[in-house]
Write an enzyme that holds these catalytic residues in place. Structure first.
Site, PDB file in Angstrom:
ATOM      1  N   ASP A 202       0.770  -1.253   0.152  1.00  0.00           N
ATOM      2  CA  ASP A 202       0.112  -0.369   0.300  1.00  0.00           C
ATOM      3  C   ASP A 202       1.164   1.490   0.081  1.00  0.00           C
ATOM      4  O   ASP A 202       2.443   1.341  -0.252  1.00  0.00           O
ATOM      5  CB  ASP A 202      -0.764   0.209   1.553  1.00  0.00           C
ATOM      6  CG  ASP A 202      -1.737   1.031   1.013  1.00  0.00           C
ATOM      7  OD1 ASP A 202      -2.089   1.630   0.281  1.00  0.00           O
ATOM      8  OD2 ASP A 202      -3.310  -0.226   0.947  1.00  0.00           O
ATOM      9  N   HIS A 275      -2.878   2.705  -4.811  1.00  0.00           N
ATOM     10  CA  HIS A 275      -2.004   2.758  -3.069  1.00  0.00           C
ATOM     11  C   HIS A 275      -0.596   2.335  -3.720  1.00  0.00           C
ATOM     12  O   HIS A 275      -0.539   0.918  -3.611  1.00  0.00           O
ATOM     13  CB  HIS A 275      -3.119   1.621  -2.781  1.00  0.00           C
ATOM     14  CG  HIS A 275      -3.892   2.172  -1.627  1.00  0.00           C
ATOM     15  ND1 HIS A 275      -4.283   3.507  -0.592  1.00  0.00           N
ATOM     16  CD2 HIS A 275      -5.818   2.560  -2.630  1.00  0.00           C
ATOM     17  CE1 HIS A 275      -5.256   3.387  -1.026  1.00  0.00           C
ATOM     18  NE2 HIS A 275      -6.557   3.174  -1.651  1.00  0.00           N
ATOM     19  N   GLU A 339      -9.984   2.696  -5.201  1.00  0.00           N
ATOM     20  CA  GLU A 339      -9.247   4.033  -5.249  1.00  0.00           C
ATOM     21  C   GLU A 339      -7.850   4.679  -5.951  1.00  0.00           C
ATOM     22  O   GLU A 339      -7.554   5.333  -5.203  1.00  0.00           O
ATOM     23  CB  GLU A 339      -9.438   4.649  -3.627  1.00  0.00           C
ATOM     24  CG  GLU A 339     -10.377   3.713  -2.291  1.00  0.00           C
ATOM     25  CD  GLU A 339      -9.974   4.264  -1.366  1.00  0.00           C
ATOM     26  OE1 GLU A 339     -11.154   3.942  -0.359  1.00  0.00           O
ATOM     27  OE2 GLU A 339      -8.651   4.039  -0.741  1.00  0.00           O
TER      28      GLU A 339
END
Length: 566
Positions: A202, A275, A339
């Site tokens: 991440d 990410h 995202e």
């Protein structure tokens, strides 16, 4: 005469030193609830002399006997003798395989003469022993020395509803050492969870060793400082020391084996295309800007992502995934997909050229192109991708890919309607990093929302689907993001007892009764106490505010778990 009295006294002292008879529990109270159970008034006396007899020639059954001996040895001072082969006997735990049972199904028959266990596979036998563990009296679980442990006479027939019963642990925001990961796996096994989703990369850290790209761990695993307060606070406080950690490939192999010994499949997650800041800090050429990346110290969505216009990005990811495949035998590899901010792609000449070359409409379709390309590579290796529900966006998701629905259930419903397999994991029911109570005074720092155990228990993974569409639902998963969870005590406290509610949804689906579940949880809490787990007591506290003795004597979050944990 004196000699006879002395001998008798010695014998009585020896008898007393071996412990006492521990009476059976008053009721059969197993979580997750079995399919059927029939209780009678009699008991079986479990003693040191009781043997475990394996009637099937399968060495994997020893995983279950090793586990159970680890439990009863606390009371007996040693494990039970395990014999292989022969016939079922009295005063024994007789274990066999029965291919007429579902693979993970089992029967558990306790009579005054014996305990008989049959499993559709070694996994079914393991789950039978987990249920047997919950039938042990609290004193025996706690390690009180015993001469006899009474077990209630009962017949249980059981099997899970969903094949996929998962729990996710984020090791990126905060790192958990290999032994801590193993303790988490033990916790999952107790609840008959069979999938461990391991979030390994991440923005805040890259946690998996990749031999071909060593800087992923020498650079990408370490952020320069660690946030100690809520990311939304006006004044933020940091631990100014570098924060990091990663798992070597040898450690990963060891953890994968440890999980397999508990019939848990490990599904690794390698995040893409968003990410990705930790990877970009290690190898800047993978990004659209190409320089000045740092491992992120704040939480939230970041602007940067892997460049979708460079073939070198896909070469890198294929190299990484090839090493991942060698480490993890799971059918699915999680690729994230959530995202992903697309502003960099809009400004990147490489990404814009890719859009033109592939005749794509926009950056959303560019993400779909990205996912599809990774899907093709993984399929060529005999594996399947699973990703968060954003992988549905752009319209070109193959039927080979599975969807993990986190933004509510809408993504899962959409995936099932188009014929993709789905794991339901909506934040509204399955995010265990949320507060367990609306009264947050004295609670450890959490993400901000409130998700008490009774709300978790209301989750219906089939809601909104026709019977024909329900067949695409693989199962359910609890997610534990660790922005504010930095040690094992805190992890346990946020996980328990809510994981039990997820486990029951995944195993027992249908006919849910929260009052009954709550009653049975008092029994499971005795296991929590015996294992020293930290857990939320909110569901055990009546209006008087006093925790009843039946809820166990363990504390809630203690030590570092009661403070600000990020």
């Amino acid at each position: 005469m004196k000699t006879g009295l002395l001998s008798l006294c010695c014998a009585l002292m020896l008898f007393a030193s071996c412990g006492k008879r521990i009476p059976k529990s008053d009721a059969v109270a197993i979580v997750p609830k079995p399919v059927s159970e029939q209780l009678s008034d009699s008991t079986f006396d479990l003693t040191k002399r009781t043997r475990i007899r394996l009637l099937a020639d399968d060495s994997t059954l020893l995983r279950s006997t090793d586990f159970f001996n680890g439990v009863v040895s606390k009371a007996f001072g040693k494990g039970l003798y395990v014999a292989q082969g022969g016939q079922a006997q009295k005063d024994a735990i007789n274990v066999r395989l029965d291919d007429s049972l579902p693979s993970e199904g089992y029967t558990l028959l306790i009579t005054p003469d014996s305990i008989d266990i049959a499993g559709g596979s070694p996994a079914g036998v393991f789950y039978a022993f987990q249920s047997l563990r919950q039938l042990l009296p609290a004193a025996a679980l706690a390690g009180e020395r015993a001469r006899v442990i009474e077990l209630p006479a009962v017949e249980i027939r059981d099997e899970p509803h969903f094949a996929y019963r998962g729990a996710m642990l984020d090791a990126c925001r905060h790192f958990f050492k290999p032994d801590e990961v193993k303790e988490y796996l033990d916790l999952l096994a107790l609840h008959k969870i069979n999938r461990f989703h391991w979030h390994l990369t991440d923005d805040q850290g890259w946690r998996i060793e990749i031999k071909k790209y060593p800087e992923l761990t020498t650079v990408g695993s370490v952020r320069e400082k660690d946030l100690l307060t809520n990311v939304l606070d006006t004044v933020r406080k940091f631990d100014e020391n570098p924060y990091g950690g990663f798992y070597t490939q040898d450690q990963i192999r060891d953890i994968v084996k440890y999980a397999a010994d508990r019939f848990i499949t490990v599904i690794p997650e390698i995040e893409m295309p968003g990410h990705a800041t930790a990877a970009l800090a290690a190898y800047p050429y993978l990004g659209c800007v190409g320089k000045d990346y740092k491992v992120t110290t704040l939480y939230g969505i970041q602007e940067d992502a892997f460049c979708a216009g460079k073939d070198s990005t896909f070469g890198f990811l294929e190299d990484v995934l090839s090493e991942v495949i060698d480490l993890f035998p799971s059918e699915y590899i999680h690729i994230g997909g959530d995202e992903c901010m697309k502003n960099r792609w809009k400004e990147c000449p490489h990404c814009q050229q890719r859009i033109r070359d592939e005749h794509l409409k926009n950056e959303t379709e560019l993400q779909s192109y990205f996912v599809h390309r990774i899907d093709q590579f993984m399929s060529s290796k005999g594996r399947r991708i699973i990703g968060w529900d954003e992988i549905l966006e752009g319209g070109d998701l193959s039927r080979n890919a599975a969807v993990m629905s986190w933004r509510g259930t809408q993504g899962g419903i959409a995936g099932a309607k188009r014929g993709n397999e789905v794991v339901m994991s909506p934040y509204t029911y399955c995010y265990l990093d949320y507060y367990q109570t609306a009264d947050t005074a004295g609670e450890p720092l959490a993400y901000g929302n409130c998700l008490p155990v009774d709300s978790v228990y209301k989750f219906d993974p089939y809601a909104g689907l026709t019977p024909a569409e329900q067949k695409y639902i693989l199962g359910v998963q609890a997610n534990l993001w660790t922005e504010y969870i930095r040690d094992l005590d805190y992890l346990e406290y946020m996980t328990l007892p809510r994981l039990a509610a997820i486990a029951e949804i995944g195993w027992t689906y249908g006919g849910k009764d929260y009052a009954d579940f709550s009653d049975r949880m008092h029994s499971l809490a005795k296991v929590y106490d015996a294992e020293g787990y930290k857990y939320g007591k909110h569901m055990f506290v009546p209006e008087t505010g006093k925790v009843p003795e039946s809820a166990g004597g363990g504390t809630g979050a203690t030590g570092s778990a009661t403070g600000i944990a990020e």
